[in-house]
Design an enzyme around this catalytic site. Sequence first.
Site: not given
Length: 507
Positions: A260, A294
């Site tokens: 990720e 993110c």
Amino acid sequence: MNDLLRKLGLESLNPGGFCGEWLGGGGRLDSVSPIDGKVIAGVTQVTSADYEQIAARAHDAFLKWRSVPAPVRGETVRQLGLALREHKADLGALVTWEMGKIRAEGAGEVQEMIDICDFAVGLSRQLYGLTMPSERPGHRMYEQWHPLGIVGVISAFNFPVAVWSWNTALAAVCGDAVLWKPSSQTPLTAIACTKIAEKVCRDTGVDPAIFSLAIGSGSTLGEWLINDRRIPLVSSTGSCRMGYRVAEVVGKRLGRTILELGGNNAIIVTPEADMKMAVRAILFGAVGTAGQRCTSTRRIIVHESVRDELVEKLIAAYRQVKIGNPFEEGTMMGPLIDPSAVETMMQAVNVIKQQGGEVLCGGQKLTGEPYPGGCYVTPCIAAARNELPIVQEETFAPILYIIPYHTLDEALELHNGVPQGLSSAIFTRNLLEAERFLSSRGSDCGIANVNIGTSGAEIGGAFGGEKETGGGRESGSDAWKAYMRRQTVTINYTTELPLAQGISFGD
């Protein structure tokens, strides 16, 4: 604040390794709050000998845990969820103190942990395999899923506890042990979580080494972990640069990864958008967590006919953002994680100007008495072109780029024209525009939203992205399959031995 540490079982100096016992014979690591630049408490990092003991104990714990029926494993995770409920306020406050996100976001992060535990409890009775017809008479075929081993979890500072829980709750019900390497910038929240999990394990008669912990630098401890063949799966959250390293090392030993990594998330705003909704979503997406998610909104691709209206409304909204101590009522944006993050943002603002962009508001470092510690900034809005090198990168800070478009085809090309592919959104009341955005010719991201922002994903859906975001998936849906090994089974219940594909081999 000292009382808060005490309630979470933390001391002024804490061992940074756990495998059923607490270890840590290495150098001291201080956790410094970005709120005021003061040391909260210290941690003794693990040595190579400590790491070896932790990994060995985690493996031993896995060998026992894998034989426990999955619904029984789910009961331990249920108890973990209950314990997190009891500690939600305190653990959320520690997240705010150590990481700097506003108090509501700190509490919300702990709620994510609770939610994924609830999800995993149900999952513990749903680790389904498929049956399929065999071409050979008298044969039955099916697939089943078995525990995998130790799951190495490398988490980042911006979600210091939630990412661990996404991986750990699923891994635990799947029969795996977890070895957690948290960010060196947020070690205390990791120790607090591990202490909560330790007590749950002891109360339920489970080997607490299934929730192991090792705190140390990425250049040493991180390298030990990703090179360790006892760890078949490494789930890593962080920068693209870090992800390349993890993928290379783990891939060379044919291990698995869940990556990720970076996001360069955009919202397309069409002439058909509800402008009030769009502004609210953009504000939270770009300013929430001080732009350190993110999934933070980085780019606004707005139709030229409504560009000026949107910019005017955004600037007005940005000027109302209260910046300061995240514990104070009404604060909307706290500090960046450390002074180096501030300098990175200031350098990016200068580069925007050098490359031909225009700063429309914000982008300053805040100093003086209301802003101790040197980590406070004003969120920035800049007019830019999508092809600028600085726009193609992810700056982990509250910088928002305004990019105009003429046609929806052009908007989609701009949207997809970056190396990252995590989260995306479109604001429109036009069904055709929305469906085009969601089609195979639309957003190339792992997450695509209509009339909500890029930030704030729910745990029920698989979380992750494409391209340089890494391709990994965590949390909901069928993400659990990454934590298990698939086995295809064929049973012959006859006295004959026919071969597949009609092959005849002797008598």
